[in-house]
Design a protein around this motif. Sequence first.
Motif, PDB file in Angstrom:
ATOM      1  N   SER A 105       0.861  -1.182   0.000  1.00  0.00           N
ATOM      2  CA  SER A 105       0.000   0.000   0.000  1.00  0.00           C
ATOM      3  C   SER A 105       0.896   1.231   0.000  1.00  0.00           C
ATOM      4  O   SER A 105       2.124   1.126   0.085  1.00  0.00           O
ATOM      5  CB  SER A 105      -0.915   0.016   1.226  1.00  0.00           C
ATOM      6  OG  SER A 105      -0.195   0.389   2.382  1.00  0.00           O
ATOM      7  N   ASP A 106       0.278   2.405  -0.091  1.00  0.00           N
ATOM      8  CA  ASP A 106       1.058   3.639  -0.050  1.00  0.00           C
ATOM      9  C   ASP A 106       1.059   4.243   1.353  1.00  0.00           C
ATOM     10  O   ASP A 106       1.363   5.432   1.520  1.00  0.00           O
ATOM     11  CB  ASP A 106       0.544   4.652  -1.067  1.00  0.00           C
ATOM     12  CG  ASP A 106      -0.925   5.020  -0.840  1.00  0.00           C
ATOM     13  OD1 ASP A 106      -1.546   4.451   0.079  1.00  0.00           O
ATOM     14  OD2 ASP A 106      -1.441   5.879  -1.580  1.00  0.00           O
ATOM     15  N   THR A 123      -0.389   8.675   6.535  1.00  0.00           N
ATOM     16  CA  THR A 123      -1.109   8.985   5.308  1.00  0.00           C
ATOM     17  C   THR A 123      -1.239   7.737   4.451  1.00  0.00           C
ATOM     18  O   THR A 123      -0.284   6.959   4.323  1.00  0.00           O
ATOM     19  CB  THR A 123      -0.362  10.074   4.514  1.00  0.00           C
ATOM     20  OG1 THR A 123      -0.229  11.247   5.320  1.00  0.00           O
ATOM     21  CG2 THR A 123      -1.103  10.430   3.232  1.00  0.00           C
ATOM     22  N   ALA A 124      -2.419   7.548   3.882  1.00  0.00           N
ATOM     23  CA  ALA A 124      -2.648   6.425   2.966  1.00  0.00           C
ATOM     24  C   ALA A 124      -3.703   6.837   1.946  1.00  0.00           C
ATOM     25  O   ALA A 124      -4.658   7.547   2.283  1.00  0.00           O
ATOM     26  CB  ALA A 124      -3.098   5.183   3.718  1.00  0.00           C
ATOM     27  N   GLY A 125      -3.513   6.382   0.728  1.00  0.00           N
ATOM     28  CA  GLY A 125      -4.457   6.755  -0.318  1.00  0.00           C
ATOM     29  C   GLY A 125      -5.762   6.005  -0.263  1.00  0.00           C
ATOM     30  O   GLY A 125      -6.770   6.448  -0.816  1.00  0.00           O
ATOM     31  N   ALA A 126      -5.760   4.846   0.411  1.00  0.00           N
ATOM     32  CA  ALA A 126      -6.976   4.035   0.490  1.00  0.00           C
ATOM     33  C   ALA A 126      -6.866   3.092   1.676  1.00  0.00           C
ATOM     34  O   ALA A 126      -5.778   2.790   2.164  1.00  0.00           O
ATOM     35  CB  ALA A 126      -7.173   3.244  -0.799  1.00  0.00           C
ATOM     36  N   GLY A 127      -8.036   2.635   2.136  1.00  0.00           N
ATOM     37  CA  GLY A 127      -8.082   1.632   3.184  1.00  0.00           C
ATOM     38  C   GLY A 127      -8.126   2.219   4.576  1.00  0.00           C
ATOM     39  O   GLY A 127      -7.632   3.329   4.819  1.00  0.00           O
ATOM     40  N   HIS A 142      -7.493   5.611  12.647  1.00  0.00           N
ATOM     41  CA  HIS A 142      -7.196   6.855  11.933  1.00  0.00           C
ATOM     42  C   HIS A 142      -8.167   7.104  10.781  1.00  0.00           C
ATOM     43  O   HIS A 142      -8.043   8.128  10.095  1.00  0.00           O
ATOM     44  CB  HIS A 142      -5.766   6.820  11.397  1.00  0.00           C
ATOM     45  CG  HIS A 142      -4.721   6.654  12.460  1.00  0.00           C
ATOM     46  ND1 HIS A 142      -4.507   7.576  13.463  1.00  0.00           N
ATOM     47  CD2 HIS A 142      -3.832   5.657  12.682  1.00  0.00           C
ATOM     48  CE1 HIS A 142      -3.536   7.162  14.247  1.00  0.00           C
ATOM     49  NE2 HIS A 142      -3.098   5.991  13.803  1.00  0.00           N
ATOM     50  N   GLY A 143      -9.108   6.183  10.572  1.00  0.00           N
ATOM     51  CA  GLY A 143     -10.087   6.350   9.506  1.00  0.00           C
ATOM     52  C   GLY A 143      -9.582   5.830   8.173  1.00  0.00           C
ATOM     53  O   GLY A 143      -8.458   5.323   8.047  1.00  0.00           O
ATOM     54  N   THR A 144     -10.413   5.942   7.168  1.00  0.00           N
ATOM     55  CA  THR A 144     -10.073   5.486   5.824  1.00  0.00           C
ATOM     56  C   THR A 144      -9.305   6.572   5.086  1.00  0.00           C
ATOM     57  O   THR A 144      -9.691   7.749   5.103  1.00  0.00           O
ATOM     58  CB  THR A 144     -11.346   5.121   5.043  1.00  0.00           C
ATOM     59  OG1 THR A 144     -12.016   4.059   5.747  1.00  0.00           O
ATOM     60  CG2 THR A 144     -11.017   4.657   3.638  1.00  0.00           C
ATOM     61  N   ALA A 145      -8.222   6.160   4.447  1.00  0.00           N
ATOM     62  CA  ALA A 145      -7.379   7.074   3.676  1.00  0.00           C
ATOM     63  C   ALA A 145      -7.022   8.329   4.466  1.00  0.00           C
ATOM     64  O   ALA A 145      -7.291   9.453   4.040  1.00  0.00           O
ATOM     65  CB  ALA A 145      -8.058   7.441   2.357  1.00  0.00           C
ATOM     66  N   PRO A 146      -6.414   8.176   5.629  1.00  0.00           N
ATOM     67  CA  PRO A 146      -6.073   9.354   6.436  1.00  0.00           C
ATOM     68  C   PRO A 146      -4.971  10.191   5.785  1.00  0.00           C
ATOM     69  O   PRO A 146      -4.187   9.690   4.965  1.00  0.00           O
ATOM     70  CB  PRO A 146      -5.585   8.738   7.743  1.00  0.00           C
ATOM     71  CG  PRO A 146      -5.002   7.425   7.331  1.00  0.00           C
ATOM     72  CD  PRO A 146      -5.903   6.932   6.231  1.00  0.00           C
TER      73      PRO A 146
END
Length: 797
Positions: A535-536, A558-562, A654-658
Amino acid sequence: MTTTRRTVLAGTGATLAALALPTPLLSAAHAAGSAAGADDTTLLRTRWHTLLTGGPGLDTAEPRIAAAIARIDRAATSALKGLDPSRTDGLWPDLTSTAISNHVTTSFKRLATAATAWAVPGTTRYGDPALAELLGRGVDWMLEHRYGPGHVRFDNDWDWEIGCALALNDTAVLLHDALGDDRLTRIDDAVRHYTPDPNLWRADRQIATGANRVWICTVVAVNAVLRGDGTDLARVRDALSDVDGGGANSVLAFQDAGAGTGEGFYSDGSFLQHYKHPYNGGYGKELLGNLSRLLNLLDGTSWELTDPDVANVRHWVTDGFEPLIARGDVQHGVCGREIARSSKQGHVAAQTVIEAVLRLLPGLSGADADRFAALVKQWITEDTHRDFLDVTDLASLVAAQRLLASATKPRGTLVTHRQFPRMDKAMHHRAGFTLGISAYSTRIYNYESIQNENLHGWHLSDGMVLLYDDDLGHYSEDYWPTVDPLRLAGTTVVAQRPANAAGQRTTSTADWAGGAALPGTTLGAYGQDLRAFGSDLRALKSWFCLDDVIVHVGSGITAGAGPVETIVENRKLRDAAAELTVDGVRAPSDTDWSAGYENVRGVHLAGTGGYVFPNPTALRALREQRTATWRDINIKYGTDTPVTRPYLTLWQDHGTAPSDAGYCWLQLPGASAERTAQVALAPPVSTVAASTAVHAVRRAADGLLAANFWAAGQAGELTCDGPAAVLVRPRDGQVEVAVSDPTQLRDRVVLDLDLRGYKVRRADRGVAVARGRSGTRITVDTAGLHGATVSLTLSRS
């Protein structure tokens, strides 16, 4: 070389010799080392026989020895069950595969187990002619149908060249006089067919490295003893130092500046195998264990090791094992795929280390002898989860009993903070607990999953935190199959399940992993620039180990998805109903309970400790019974029997795609509920910075500043020109500074301290101090230090 092992290790002390291995080995064999008879391979066969059986003169009526003999009897009974040399498909009905090489190794191991009972006085099978005949027929069957010239190897080379050969050699030593010359010749020929050269292994004859080289040398050495071949014993001696390769793959030399693959021990205590896997508790312990046997076998002969680097073995123990053992358990972050084997849980790795050091004791004298004896005594006595005397082999049992009965005092509880830059790991030892941190980088792999083992090790190096406290069996008793592998304590993860073994043997794209430690203290700054596999997700993660308080800081999550989570705790509970309090309010103790909390300041879990959130934080909690099988994580060695264990998990969602999320909490291992509440009201540590440039905290009691700089930045009175880990502690009118380059790429680190009128009182090599615009400028030469800490002390002029 003219330097001998005996001069390197300062001789054999008579006192320690009496405490170490059984008297027959040391008096009849070791004492004969200076005599011509020491080069008689018959004597060496006696030495190996003693290692396997404890030797003659055992007091079979002594309770511990009697119990060990009974264990050998029971193991033989189990091994012999189903043995039938008249079968055509396999010696045992459960070991018939001609595609799984472990079936061949296991068959030989069962023969060796039964042969041990035949050779040990006091067993019900001691010297039994019928058993000797049966085992001889079993060896014949294996040589005719599975192993030796004319048979095609399959599956794993390790089984053919090491596993099978070790067990068959031992069987030949144990049954030597009952096997007959013809059978012994066929055994020797079969072993040499697969393992002829102590330098090489595998079907394509690769250079053997690390533990594999020592295993191969052990096979060749014992085979040479059986054949009376002194030439091959000399080749073994030389192979351990890699004379043929100019020392590039020496197992004795530190790997820091080696020209080989880098597999082996490093001067900071790290051990790598399979190129970039941290493996002290797996291959490292096996290397030490087998090398200690070879040192005993060859000591005092013309084949003994004369390489001065044999002195490094002492440092392996003190730097590569002592800091990684917590009351009998080796830090699981350095055990590789072995954590997924049920047979390796329960402090088994530490047992191998203890046995090895017992074998090393006769070669030590003076301060080294005293220190190692005290260390072994501490290891044995502090492990109340698994009694070493109830599980070890007979030779080690006798040695341990003598040591325990001696006047040697145990070392005492280990209190230290140690970092291992060469393998991205840290250990924090205090009187009541030990904390292990597991990271990875461009230099180190994340986890190993080969041979269908350790299938769920996805997050073992994503900032996993292992807490060792008085629950000595926490990481044993089926922890690894039952724990939620997506929620390992300390990790930040995308909460989505990868495929089995996904991403194994992967390095990170980030260089920043490591930290700095203030010498002579339990103060350390550790961190990781986490770049997740698959993942990113990116997260900057810090652990500031400040004596009994560990501050966890995260930023830039930080993540673009998930969905993304940071796991505060995931504890296997001794008491399924262990009390959990959140801000002083007791939570339900029901199984399969979960809840979400807002604005949490303090959490306490009975039997584990407290967690304080200086900034009120939303927290999730889950109490559950988790059921799994060992086969779920290990197809090769696992079983299908379900096991169930209770867990309590705490995490931040942290929620989805934080984007640029963060966290901060203080971990208080072993703290009471009252202490946790006090700390929540008045935290002893405050956050100075928690950005994507720098994490920094300050301790109120002494003004200590600990900082991880991800880039150039400022934290309080400290400014840094780029990536670094730094600690600054005012003390007794002086200022102590520790700094490192966790990226291991920088030639120098430049610090500016807002302190005027200070000069250098003491400094490590490569430190320069000058007056700067804002006070004091410190320049540290970090080139070639591989992440090691450099320290200095400033005082007023």
